[in-house]
Design an enzyme around this catalytic site. Structure first.
Site, PDB file in Angstrom:
ATOM      1  N   HIS A   1       0.857  -1.187   0.000  1.00  0.00           N
ATOM      2  CA  HIS A   1       0.000   0.000   0.000  1.00  0.00           C
ATOM      3  C   HIS A   1       0.889   1.231   0.000  1.00  0.00           C
ATOM      4  CE1 HIS A   1      -3.127   2.867   1.113  1.00  0.00           C
ATOM      5  NE2 HIS A   1      -3.942   1.977   0.612  1.00  0.00           N
TER       6      HIS A   1
ATOM      7  N   ASP B   1      -7.880  -5.510  -0.076  1.00  0.00           N
ATOM      8  CA  ASP B   1      -8.372  -6.231  -1.251  1.00  0.00           C
ATOM      9  C   ASP B   1      -8.060  -7.711  -1.208  1.00  0.00           C
ATOM     10  OD1 ASP B   1      -9.554  -4.075  -2.437  1.00  0.00           O
ATOM     11  OD2 ASP B   1      -7.720  -3.419  -3.411  1.00  0.00           O
TER      12      ASP B   1
HETATM   13  N1  CMC Z   1       4.413  -7.309  -5.027  1.00  0.00           N
HETATM   14  C1  CMC Z   1       5.757  -7.277  -5.169  1.00  0.00           C
HETATM   15  N2  CMC Z   1       6.525  -6.174  -4.989  1.00  0.00           N
HETATM   16  C2  CMC Z   1       5.883  -5.050  -4.660  1.00  0.00           C
HETATM   17  C3  CMC Z   1       4.485  -4.990  -4.497  1.00  0.00           C
HETATM   18  C4  CMC Z   1       3.746  -6.181  -4.689  1.00  0.00           C
HETATM   19  N3  CMC Z   1       2.411  -6.177  -4.555  1.00  0.00           N
HETATM   20  N4  CMC Z   1       4.114  -3.725  -4.150  1.00  0.00           N
HETATM   21  C5  CMC Z   1       5.241  -3.007  -4.113  1.00  0.00           C
HETATM   22  N5  CMC Z   1       6.319  -3.796  -4.412  1.00  0.00           N
HETATM   23  C6  CMC Z   1       7.727  -3.389  -4.413  1.00  0.00           C
HETATM   24  C7  CMC Z   1       8.052  -2.540  -5.640  1.00  0.00           C
HETATM   25  O1  CMC Z   1       8.558  -3.339  -6.692  1.00  0.00           O
HETATM   26  C8  CMC Z   1       9.107  -1.600  -5.092  1.00  0.00           C
HETATM   27  O2  CMC Z   1      10.341  -2.275  -5.052  1.00  0.00           O
HETATM   28  P1  CMC Z   1      11.740  -1.434  -5.198  1.00  0.00           P
HETATM   29  O3  CMC Z   1      11.792  -0.539  -4.006  1.00  0.00           O
HETATM   30  O4  CMC Z   1      12.786  -2.495  -5.198  1.00  0.00           O
HETATM   31  O5  CMC Z   1      11.626  -0.684  -6.494  1.00  0.00           O
HETATM   32  C9  CMC Z   1       8.668  -1.350  -3.645  1.00  0.00           C
HETATM   33  O6  CMC Z   1       7.905  -2.532  -3.274  1.00  0.00           O
HETATM   34  C10 CMC Z   1       7.796  -0.120  -3.465  1.00  0.00           C
HETATM   35  O7  CMC Z   1       6.762  -0.174  -4.432  1.00  0.00           O
HETATM   36  P2  CMC Z   1       6.102   1.114  -5.108  1.00  0.00           P
HETATM   37  O8  CMC Z   1       5.413   0.699  -6.370  1.00  0.00           O
HETATM   38  O9  CMC Z   1       7.107   2.229  -5.185  1.00  0.00           O
HETATM   39  O10 CMC Z   1       5.040   1.491  -4.005  1.00  0.00           O
HETATM   40  P3  CMC Z   1       3.767   2.384  -4.230  1.00  0.00           P
HETATM   41  O11 CMC Z   1       3.485   3.011  -2.923  1.00  0.00           O
HETATM   42  O12 CMC Z   1       3.923   3.270  -5.400  1.00  0.00           O
HETATM   43  O13 CMC Z   1       2.633   1.312  -4.622  1.00  0.00           O
HETATM   44  C11 CMC Z   1       0.786  -0.139  -4.588  1.00  0.00           C
HETATM   45  C12 CMC Z   1       1.594   0.903  -3.807  1.00  0.00           C
HETATM   46  C13 CMC Z   1      -0.477  -0.475  -3.807  1.00  0.00           C
HETATM   47  C14 CMC Z   1       0.367   0.455  -5.947  1.00  0.00           C
HETATM   48  C15 CMC Z   1       1.665  -1.389  -4.800  1.00  0.00           C
HETATM   49  O14 CMC Z   1       2.031  -1.942  -3.556  1.00  0.00           O
HETATM   50  C16 CMC Z   1       0.953  -2.453  -5.658  1.00  0.00           C
HETATM   51  O15 CMC Z   1       1.023  -2.366  -6.896  1.00  0.00           O
HETATM   52  N6  CMC Z   1       0.285  -3.470  -5.009  1.00  0.00           N
HETATM   53  C17 CMC Z   1      -0.482  -4.456  -5.735  1.00  0.00           C
HETATM   54  C18 CMC Z   1      -1.828  -3.876  -6.130  1.00  0.00           C
HETATM   55  C19 CMC Z   1      -2.774  -3.756  -4.945  1.00  0.00           C
HETATM   56  O16 CMC Z   1      -2.953  -4.678  -4.159  1.00  0.00           O
HETATM   57  N7  CMC Z   1      -3.411  -2.565  -4.847  1.00  0.00           N
HETATM   58  C20 CMC Z   1      -4.466  -2.308  -3.841  1.00  0.00           C
HETATM   59  C21 CMC Z   1      -4.104  -1.248  -2.862  1.00  0.00           C
HETATM   60  S1  CMC Z   1      -5.245  -1.236  -1.468  1.00  0.00           S
HETATM   61  C22 CMC Z   1      -6.763  -0.761  -2.156  1.00  0.00           C
HETATM   62  C23 CMC Z   1      -6.799   0.680  -2.541  1.00  0.00           C
HETATM   63  O17 CMC Z   1      -6.761   1.538  -1.646  1.00  0.00           O
HETATM   64  O18 CMC Z   1      -6.892   0.961  -3.750  1.00  0.00           O
END
Ligand code: CMC
Length: 431
Positions: free
Chosen positions: A308, A366
């Site tokens: 998240h 989710d």
């Molecule tokens: N699986 C594997 N690696 C992950 C994941 C994941 N689900 N989420 C983040 N990472 C890694 C990412 O590769 C990055 O690694 P590095 O630092 O080596 O580059 C690090 O963790 C940080 O990720 P980020 O993309 O910079 O983090 P963010 O804050 O931009 O993204 C997120 C948050 C929710 C978009 C992301 O965690 C994700 O894509 N999760 C899967 C989709 C999901 O479950 N979304 C629902 C969120 S809750 C409901 C809502 O409020 O919408």
């Protein structure tokens, strides 16, 4: 906004600029850069808004490190246990918990607006049967401004109020109609003797030829899903609603924009993507392969339902949702469901894995909501529409707050331009 009593100093070359600092009622201080461009001729750069507050708001507060979520100051755990969705709607919209009389009046106003204009049935029939219900919802909610144009004047507080009630009341009807249409069943009209969540289950699962009795445990679980999704601060879809609304667009158009944004798999679409991922994994022995893929940057694969942007400890909604999942699965006796076994094992492995621990990736709301909805009999395509109808009250509350804010301006981000410098046009024959 209270007068700032602190400031930060920014030095650029030999010039310094004093930037006021605002202290919120909760959370980190906020440096006010509104005059920076005018005074220093520089922009700030923050794609993804990771360090930027785009508005003032008194609705929802999240502390990602503590795993805390408050609606108007009330912890989500207390609301999920003691309150119910329509009371939470009142709280989000008007700022305080209702008295008994206020609650009765609000319930009656919402209940009396649950039907949609009969002409809308024909509008639905224009869609292909195999359309995703989110696609249908974006279209139908956008079209509400054509059906209810007497509540589109954003400068009239009464019309804003009517639009808010209409959307809270009609979104479940629209989502259920999108579902019924996609499976070729007749639309089921709302039944106002049922509560909000029970009525939604009824509109989704009843058929004209049989009686449908709403199971109170399932309607409580549905109510809880709605409560947990009701608002979530300035997330992508809420910011979309605010940005659309900042131009003066009508509320139905703004909520349609929010629904479109929510659909993405990184946001509300994650519940569907998560269940599909669990299905693709299929059996517990294949989990290590998927965990390895999630850790491999080149794979482009992420574990859906994990991580998240704000919660870096745990998602408090996920905790409550997990309890609810256990209750529903007990009731339905589906503990041996292979999908559920994959989910439980995946959760266990990911919580112990160094990659997920170091990046603070926990199961989010989710991850569990999909399991409950699947057990209730919803197809995965309905998961995100349920998120959308639950979040509608949050979007509207944020939109109303924005419209009522006298300092509100049209949202207009700037950019760090990296394209070509000015150049002269070359005639086609000379290129
Ligand atoms: N699986 C594997 N690696 C992950 C994941 C994941 N689900 N989420 C983040 N990472 C890694 C990412 O590769 C990055 O690694 P590095 O630092 O080596 O580059 C690090 O963790 C940080 O990720 P980020 O993309 O910079 O983090 P963010 O804050 O931009 O993204 C997120 C948050 C929710 C978009 C992301 O965690 C994700 O894509 N999760 C899967 C989709 C999901 O479950 N979304 C629902 C969120 S809750 C409901 C809502 O409020 O919408």
């Amino acid at each position: 906004m209270a007068e700032p009593n602190k400031s930060a100093t920014l030095s650029i070359g030999d010039k310094t600029y004093a930037l006021p600092i605002h202290s919120p009622s909760l959370g980190p201080d906020v440096i006010d850069i509104r005059k920076l461009y005018g005074e220093a001729d520089v922009f700030t750069y923050d794609p993804g808004f990771t360090s930027t507050a785009a508005c003032e708001s008194a609705i929802t507060y999240i502390d990602g490190d503590k795993g805390e979520l408050l609606y108007r100051g009330y912890p989500i755990e207390q609301l999920a246990e003691k309150s119910h969705y329509l009371e939470v709607c009142y709280l989000l919209l008007y700022g305080e918990l209702p008295t008994e009389a206020q609650m009765r009046d609000f319930e009656s106003r919402v209940t009396r607006h649950t039907m949609v204009h009969e002409q809308m049935h024909y509008f639905f029939r224009g869609f292909r049967r195999d359309a995703h219900p989110m696609a249908t919802m974006v279209g139908v909610v956008g079209a509400m401004s054509a059906f209810y144009h007497d509540s589109t004047d954003i400068n009239d507080p009464w019309q804003r109020e009517v639009a808010a009630i209409r959307m809270i009341a009609k979104l479940p009807t629209i989502a259920a109609m999108a579902y019924k249409y996609s499976i070729g069943q007749p639309f089921v009209y709302p039944k106002n003797s049922l509560d909000y969540a029970g009525n939604f289950l009824h509109m989704c699962f009843a058929v004209p030829c049989e009686d449908y009795v709403v199971n109170p445990i399932l309607s409580k679980a549905m109510d809880r899903i709605m409560t947990l999704h009701a608002d979530h601060e300035q997330n992508a879809s809420t910011s979309t609603v605010r940005l659309a609304g900042s131009s003066g667009a009508n509320p139905f158009a703004c909520i349609a924009a929010g629904i479109a944004c929510l659909w993405g798999p990184a946001h509300g679409g994650a519940n569907q993507a998560c269940l599909e991922m669990l299905r693709e994994i299929g059996t517990v022995d294949r989990i290590p392969e998927y965990v390895a893929k999630a850790k491999d940057k080149n794979s482009g694969f992420r574990l859906m339902g994990f991580g998240h942007r704000v919660y870096k400890n745990f998602d408090p909604r996920a905790k409550v949702m997990k309890e609810s999942a256990d209750e529903v699965l007990d009731l339905l006796g589906v503990h041996n469901n292979p999908l559920l076994q994959v989910a439980k094992e995946l959760e266990r492995i990911a919580l112990e894995d160094e990659y997920f621990i170091s990046k603070k990736l926990y199961p989010n709301v989710d991850f569990y909501s999909g399991i409950i909805l699947e057990a209730m009999g919803f197809p995965t395509s309905m998961f995100t529409p349920i998120f959308a109808l639950s979040r509608t009250v949050g979007w509207i509350s944020q939109w109303k707050e924005m419209i009522a804010d006298p300092t509100q301006k049209i949202g207009r981000p700037r950019q760090l331009y990296i394209g070509p410098k000015q150049r002269d046009y070359i005639d086609l024959t000379k290129r």
